[in-house]
Design a protein around this motif. Structure first.
Motif: not given
Ligand code: UDP
Length: 233
Positions: A64, A160, A164, A167-168
């Protein structure tokens, strides 16, 4: 790459030199400490969980666009990393009130922050890692202003990406602590990202899946660490 003499033994990891001066060999331990070393214990296979979880997250963060010290996973407990000069800063990012923030601001644990909170602590055990701000960092030369700006940028990017990612996997990323190092003049993410350094709550039950189970004697410590790794794999 050959493992050579031990350079440093910390609370959770041993750092060894290798035959490449730019690469260190890290061995993750099961030793656990809390409250600045006052509470001591072991968490079985914690080292294996923290090593593998850090490897997964470092690889993902690199993809990322966040540079990290991660080089290679060697086995369950060991990895190779770039030989960085650690900035003496604990960088804390908070999405939900917990721990010392809840206490300091009189908030109930679990209150969602309207904006992401970034804090710095001076990494100094003798002083108990006091909270500091940009001015202290500049005044006692812990890092340059340019380095602090890079640290802030990466800290928010990392948050960030991790929010995510967790969360998944049905996990809330409440808060976490990261450390940065300097390698070839550039600031990169170092140390570890694990249940020792993050607060992770099950998204449905809010069950704590992190070191607070050890700090607060909540039981099921080993299982919680294994559960997090299982959900990441
Ligand atoms: N943390 C850490 N090392 C420290 C202090 C804090 O990894 O020496 C992590 C902690 O696990 C939590 C976050 O940083 O995810 C915020 O911790 P806090 O300031 O609330 O301190 P604590 O309540 O853990 O003493």
């Amino acid at each position: 790459m050959e493992k050579m003499e031990m350079l440093y033994e910390g609370k959770a990891k041993k750092v060894f030199k290798t035959d490449d001066k730019d690469v260190y060999h890290i061995v993750y331990k099961d030793d656990a400490t809390a409250f600045n070393g006052v509470k001591k214990g072991t968490i079985s296979d914690k080292g294996a969980v923290n090593n593998q979880m850090s490897a997964i997250l470092f690889e993902m963060l690199e993809e990322k666009g966040v540079p990290t010290h991660f080089v290679k996973l060697l086995n369950e407990r060991e990895m190779l990393v770039k030989a960085v000069e650690i900035l003496p800063l604990e960088v804390i990012v908070r999405n939900i009130a917990a721990g010392s923030l809840a206490k300091r601001l009189g908030l109930e644990e679990g209150v969602v922050m309207e904006e992401t909170v970034l804090e710095f602590c001076y990494k100094n055990d003798d002083l108990g890692d006091p909270m500091i701000n940009d001015y202290h960092i500049a005044a006692i030369k812990l890092a340059t202003k340019e380095q602090v700006e890079v640290v802030k940028k990466y800290a928010f990017m990392i948050n960030e990406v991790l929010v995510d990612f967790f969360k998944e996997r049905k996990i809330k990323l409440v808060d976490f602590k990261i450390e940065f190092g300097v390698y070839e003049g550039k600031v990169i993410l170092a140390d570890e990202i694990s249940p020792d350094t993050c607060r992770l709550w099950d998204a449905e039950s809010n069950k704590k899946l992190d070191k607070d189970r050890f700090r607060r004697d909540l039981g099921d410590v080993e299982d919680a660490y294994q559960e997090v790794l299982k959900r990441l794999k």
